[in-house]
Design an enzyme around this catalytic site. Structure first.
Site, PDB file in Angstrom:
ATOM      1  N   ASP A   1      38.443  44.085  83.137  1.00 56.94           N
ATOM      2  CA  ASP A   1      38.664  42.647  83.014  1.00 56.94           C
ATOM      3  C   ASP A   1      37.818  42.027  81.901  1.00 56.94           C
ATOM      4  OD1 ASP A   1      39.902  40.240  83.742  1.00 56.94           O
ATOM      5  OD2 ASP A   1      39.721  40.703  85.875  1.00 56.94           O
TER       6      ASP A   1
ATOM      7  N   GLY B   1      26.475  53.155  80.211  1.00 55.01           N
ATOM      8  CA  GLY B   1      26.725  54.348  79.425  1.00 55.01           C
ATOM      9  C   GLY B   1      25.529  55.274  79.398  1.00 55.01           C
TER      10      GLY B   1
ATOM     11  N   GLU C   1      26.545  45.478  87.986  1.00 59.27           N
ATOM     12  CA  GLU C   1      26.127  46.478  87.013  1.00 59.27           C
ATOM     13  C   GLU C   1      25.881  47.794  87.736  1.00 59.27           C
ATOM     14  OE1 GLU C   1      25.185  47.743  83.067  1.00 59.27           O
ATOM     15  OE2 GLU C   1      25.713  45.705  83.676  1.00 59.27           O
TER      16      GLU C   1
END
Length: 275
Positions: A142, A167, A190
């Site tokens: 999104d 990442g 997160e």
């Protein structure tokens, strides 16, 4: 080249990574570039699930790191801006036939770097997907959400607005963040540091989970780290300061309930998060 040959060349090159550059042996350059092409197509990926366990293909991560050493800064032009980077956009050279073959929807201003894989029927709002990432079929990333380098997102997931899927490239031994199939990641949440969110889990808005975050099951009181069990419904919480009741509490993630696959498939996210 065959996959095992690529792996061998990449591993050997990485052992001598300080001397790898755009002037290195053509066989090394070809192996690095071919690996990036294969990740871009989804033929190889940073992590695969085998026998219910996720295995990291470290050689693919090594190839991604080596690609920065052999690539020069260049300008690439998209429909809305120009980029100056070592990694071009995934689709900057595509025509309409390429888009139809890829089979996913890409809303304007979304950024997807070369070397990431986007499966069919994915919807990308104005988001960011880094190289080495893998986004599987039917998933939506999104608005302003990000999928970090090497992160793996499964089928039919929803990564909500502003959420971050962390990442990883270094340290090399670190595992990528993995979101398994049919998961919901709430807005501004997160997930980072190699955390695995297992099948069907629902992460509420504003939940932060890293490798050292306590994940507390409210019903059983059990505490785990680094993995959200399947079909868990997770909200932000806090742990009281036992030594100093008036002192600051410590953030944690709380599993408020678990649902079975049937309930998860038939119940709205809003209803699951009501308690």
């Amino acid at each position: 080249m065959k996959i095992d040959e690529l792996e061998k060349i990449i591993n050997q090159a990485f052992d001598d990574k300080q001397n790898i550059s755009e002037k290195s042996d053509k066989k090394i350059l070809d192996a690095i570039n071919e690996t990036i092409e294969l990740t871009d197509k989804g033929v190889v990926r940073v992590a695969n699930k085998n026998n219910n366990s996720w295995n990291v293909n470290q050689w693919v991560k090594k190839a991604i790191l080596l690609s920065f050493r052999i690539s020069k800064m260049t300008m690439s032009k998209g429909p809305y801006t120009t980029w100056y980077d070592k990694i071009p956009g995934k689709s900057v050279l595509w025509n309409e036939d390429n888009w139809k073959k890829a089979g996913y929807r890409h809303v304007p201003n979304g950024v997807v770097r070369k070397g990431s894989f986007i499966a069919k029927n994915v919807v990308l709002m104005p988001c960011f997907v880094n190289l080495g990432a893998y986004v599987d079929e039917g998933t939506m990333i999104d608005t302003w959400a990000s999928v970090g380098s090497c992160a793996q997102v499964g089928k039919n997931c929803h990564v909500s607005g502003g959420a971050g899927i962390g990442g990883v490239l270094e340290p090399l031994q670190a595992g990528p963040v993995i979101i398994e199939d049919n998961c919901f990641i709430g807005a501004r949440s997160e997930i980072a540091e190699g955390v695995i969110v297992e099948e069907g889990a629902v992460i509420s808005m504003g939940v932060y989970i890293g490798a050292s975050t306590k994940i507390i099951d409210r019903e059983s009181g059990s505490i785990t780290y680094g993995k959200v069990p399947p079909y868990s419904v997770v909200v932000p919480g806090s742990v009281p300061n036992k030594k100093n009741p008036d002192g600051p509490s410590l953030y944690c993630a709380v599993i408020v309930k678990k649902v079975d696959e049937k309930t998860r498939s038939k119940t709205s996210i809003n209803d699951l998060l009501r308690d």
